[in-house]
Design an enzyme around this catalytic site. Structure first.
Site, short mmCIF file in Angstrom:
data_model
loop_
_atom_site.label_atom_id
_atom_site.label_comp_id
_atom_site.label_asym_id
_atom_site.label_seq_id
_atom_site.Cartn_x
_atom_site.Cartn_y
_atom_site.Cartn_z
N PRO A 55 -23.03 13.55 -43.33
CA PRO A 55 -23.18 12.50 -42.32
C PRO A 55 -23.75 12.99 -41.00
O PRO A 55 -23.16 13.85 -40.35
CB PRO A 55 -21.76 11.95 -42.14
CG PRO A 55 -20.86 12.91 -42.80
CD PRO A 55 -21.65 13.84 -43.65
N GLU A 56 -24.90 12.49 -40.64
CA GLU A 56 -25.47 12.68 -39.32
C GLU A 56 -25.53 11.29 -38.69
O GLU A 56 -24.89 10.38 -39.19
CB GLU A 56 -26.85 13.35 -39.43
CG GLU A 56 -26.76 14.71 -40.13
CD GLU A 56 -28.09 15.43 -40.28
OE1 GLU A 56 -29.00 15.19 -39.47
OE2 GLU A 56 -28.22 16.26 -41.19
#
Length: 292
Positions: free
Chosen positions: A2-3
DNA sequence: ATACCTCCCTGTGTGC
DNA sequence: TGCACACAGGGAGGTA
């Protein structure tokens, strides 16, 4: 992993499920998940009971659930998903996930909220809010030092370009520096550099103003495009609040494409080690600088 | 001060 | 078949 786009997908997903609901009870199943909550797991769970959740917010890779005023200082539940963290909502009676770390039940008896995290780099904490240094209301105290992200109004483009060009480091290291620009991780750094045709080792103080603006615009574009299709689920550890993967992996141009042809020029994509992780780039489109 | 390094975690895939 | 190990990597905290 997750960015920014993946965290934003989670934020949007959560909004419809938790906003305005009151937590009946919280349960910490693994203390490491709340290790940054210094008062401990018991304190974390105890202080959540009875609190009502406001609309979820996000800055960079951090997500938080503001809690409605209860007479004390403004507070929020702050979350970082790390590499493998997931926030899931669903029927409270469903089976427990193998890596379930924290669970919150609501007083209406409806869908619960679960924090599942295989690699345990993610964490949750209950924290006070402080004024945002960038003027966007209140932000959780532990993240008041990070920069705004390029998809929020508070992001100062000129300040970023100036700071980037003053810094004496490599462009990729700068993109990953959350105090300079938040939300960019290894995947979108490589994608932005590919789009901007810049090598990751390029000294940031050698960038022209136009090059600095170009890589920022590339980061904005690629993260926006990823957000539009639900994010990147490269190793299937990233899913939205309903457990569904995103579709951006098929649009990646550099990350994870070692040996595959660059879609601009056909040269096989290179993988190099950098900062104990991988950097992917096209050796033709992204020329390595002479001085490193 | 800045720049940059190590460490924390566990499941998956690969090679012998 | 089973074991060993590389790999994924954000950010806290330390050193120089």
């Amino acid at each position: 992993m997750p960015e920014l786009p993946e965290v934003e997908v989670v934020r949007r997903g959560l909004a419809g499920w938790v906003t305005g609901r009151t937590i009946a009870a919280a349960e910490v199943l693994h203390p490491r998940a709340v290790r940054r909550h210094v008062a401990g797991a018991g304190d974390f769970a105890g202080r959540l009971a009875g609190r009502t959740v406001a609309a979820p917010r996000r800055r960079g890779k951090y997500l938080w659930l503001p809690l409605a005023e209860d007479g004390g200082p403004a507070e929020a539940v702050l979350a970082h998903l790390g590499m493998s963290g997931q926030l899931l909502v669903g029927d409270p009676g469903r089976e427990r996930e193998k890596h379930l770390r924290v669970r919150a039940l609501f007083d209406d008896g409806g869908h619960d909220l679960r924090f599942v995290d295989q690699r345990t780099f993610g964490h949750l904490m209950l924290t006070e809010m402080v004024p945002d240094p960038f003027g966007a209301g209140l932000v959780p105290a532990p993240i008041s030092h990070i920069a705004a992200d390029p998809l929020e109004d508070a992001f100062d483009e000129e300040a970023f370009i100036g700071a980037l060009r003053r810094k004496r480091t490599g462009i990729k290291r700068a993109l990953l520096d959350q105090s300079l620009i938040s939300g960019v991780g290894n995947i979108y750094a490589d994608e932005a550099l590919w789009r901007a045709r810049l090598h990751w080792a390029r000294p940031s103080d050698s960038l022209t103003r136009a090059e600095a603006a170009r890589v920022l615009e590339a980061a904005r574009e690629v993260m926006g495009a990823a957000l539009a299709v639900g994010g990147t689920s490269f190793d299937s550890l990233y899913v939205n609040v309903n457990g569904e993967s995103g579709y951006f992996e098929r649009s990646l141009e550099a990350y994870g494409r070692r040996g595959e042809p660059c879609r601009r020029c056909g040269t096989p994509i290179h993988r190099e080690e950098f900062m104990n992780r991988s950097s992917y780039s096209c050796p033709t489109c992204q020329k390595r600088p002479r001085r490193v």
